[in-house]
Scaffold this active site. Structure first.
Site, PDB file in Angstrom:
ATOM      1  N   ASP A   1      -6.575  -1.688   9.135  1.00 56.76           N
ATOM      2  CA  ASP A   1      -7.113  -3.052   9.079  1.00 56.76           C
ATOM      3  C   ASP A   1      -7.025  -3.691  10.460  1.00 56.76           C
ATOM      4  OD1 ASP A   1      -7.542  -2.770   6.401  1.00 56.76           O
ATOM      5  OD2 ASP A   1      -5.847  -4.013   5.764  1.00 56.76           O
TER       6      ASP A   1
ATOM      7  N   ASP B   1      -5.095  -5.887  -4.439  1.00 62.11           N
ATOM      8  CA  ASP B   1      -4.539  -4.542  -4.551  1.00 62.11           C
ATOM      9  C   ASP B   1      -3.105  -4.587  -5.070  1.00 62.11           C
ATOM     10  OD1 ASP B   1      -6.930  -3.561  -3.447  1.00 62.11           O
ATOM     11  OD2 ASP B   1      -6.163  -3.853  -1.418  1.00 62.11           O
TER      12      ASP B   1
END
Length: 300
Positions: free
Chosen positions: A15, A251
């Site tokens: 990320d 998530d």
């Protein structure tokens, strides 16, 4: 006896995160914060979140033979995940480009990289992991045919959880294996073909169940979540916190819910616990770095 409480079959990304005062319009350039690099990807996020909570967790994924891949493997080990199913090579590690505004909302563009090379053959070769897992969780940042192959190789008595993100129409075979199918409002409408744009969470849940899932969870942001099965529907309230960064919170919710279901909780109980896990996660920056331990959730 299962060796793993949860096996996650999914993506692993690096990320690349930049804070912005506001997201740019078309053709516009805005200045942002210094670049931060975090381990991420929906699959790796779910595995790390479950392991941090204390679940015996394994990950089946693919990363590149590069610095980002090594970052992801190190992060999985540090979280307590068994990375035996993480394959290396075939393409560069996937990357997610993320902008986060002052309210904590984010926008994400994903370059799949090695995630797109996780194949049905890889799933069949990892059959020992699926047979050893009480619950298997998946997302859609890997090829759809790979997720379908995971369903075909489930151990008798194991449970399959799917968060269809990014959303797309799903085959009946996959939908019928879901227990539950976990969606937000946008994902629900895509799977329903856009027919429920003016509907309510209750109507979405009813129509999703008609497609074949054994149960459905619809996440509603600040309004909590709705859980539905043949036994009926129930609303799960949200946990009010000051959000800093919502990256990866969904998530964490999915991982916590999957783990608690495998431990014997009801769907409503598991969703309520997952809401608390997600609430802790949004009060911290990053994805995997933000995930709480069970003790931190209990203290909320």
């Amino acid at each position: 006896m299962y060796d793993y409480d949860l096996l996650v079959v999914g993506s692993a990304n690096a990320d690349l995160v930049i804070g912005v005062e506001r997201r740019p319009a078309a053709g516009e350039t805005v200045l942002g914060s210094d670049l931060r690099v975090h381990p991420g990807g929906k699959g790796a996020n779910q595995a790390a979140a479950a392991a941090r909570l204390g679940a015996r967790t394994a990950l089946l994924a693919r990363v590149g033979d590069d610095a980002h891949g090594r970052l992801l493997l190190d992060a999985q080990r540090a979280a307590g995940v068994d990375p035996a199913g993480v394959l290396v090579g075939g393409a560069p590690t996937g990357v997610a480009l993320i902008t986060v505004d002052p309210s904590g909302d984010n926008s994400i563009v994903v370059s799949p990289g090695a995630n797109g090379r996780l194949t049905p053959e890889d799933v069949r070769a990892a059959g020992h992991l699926l047979r050893a897992s009480r619950v298997v969780s998946a997302q859609l940042e890997i090829p759809l045919e790979t997720v379908v192959e995971a369903v075909r190789n489930l151990a008798p008595g194991s449970r399959f959880v799917l968060n269809p993100s990014p959303p797309r129409p799903l085959p009946r075979e996959l939908l019928e294996a879901c227990d539950p199918l976990i969606v937000n409002e946008h994902e629900a409408q895509v799977i329903l073909g856009g027919s429920e744009a003016g509907g309510t969470p209750g109507s979405w849940a009813r129509d999703l169940l008609a497609l074949g899932p054994r149960s459905v969870v619809i996440t509603l942001g600040g309004e909590g979540a709705l859980v539905a099965s043949a036994d009926g529907t129930a609303r799960v309230p949200s946990v009010k916190v000051d959000a800093v960064d919502t990256t990866g919170a969904g998530d964490a919710f999915t991982a916590a819910l999957a783990w608690r279901l495998g431990a014997g909780a009801s769907l409503e109980e598991a969703a309520a616990y997952a809401a608390r896990v997600g609430a802790v996660a949004v009060t911290r920056r990053g994805a995997q770095e933000s995930y709480p331990t069970a003790a931190e959730v209990d203290a909320l």
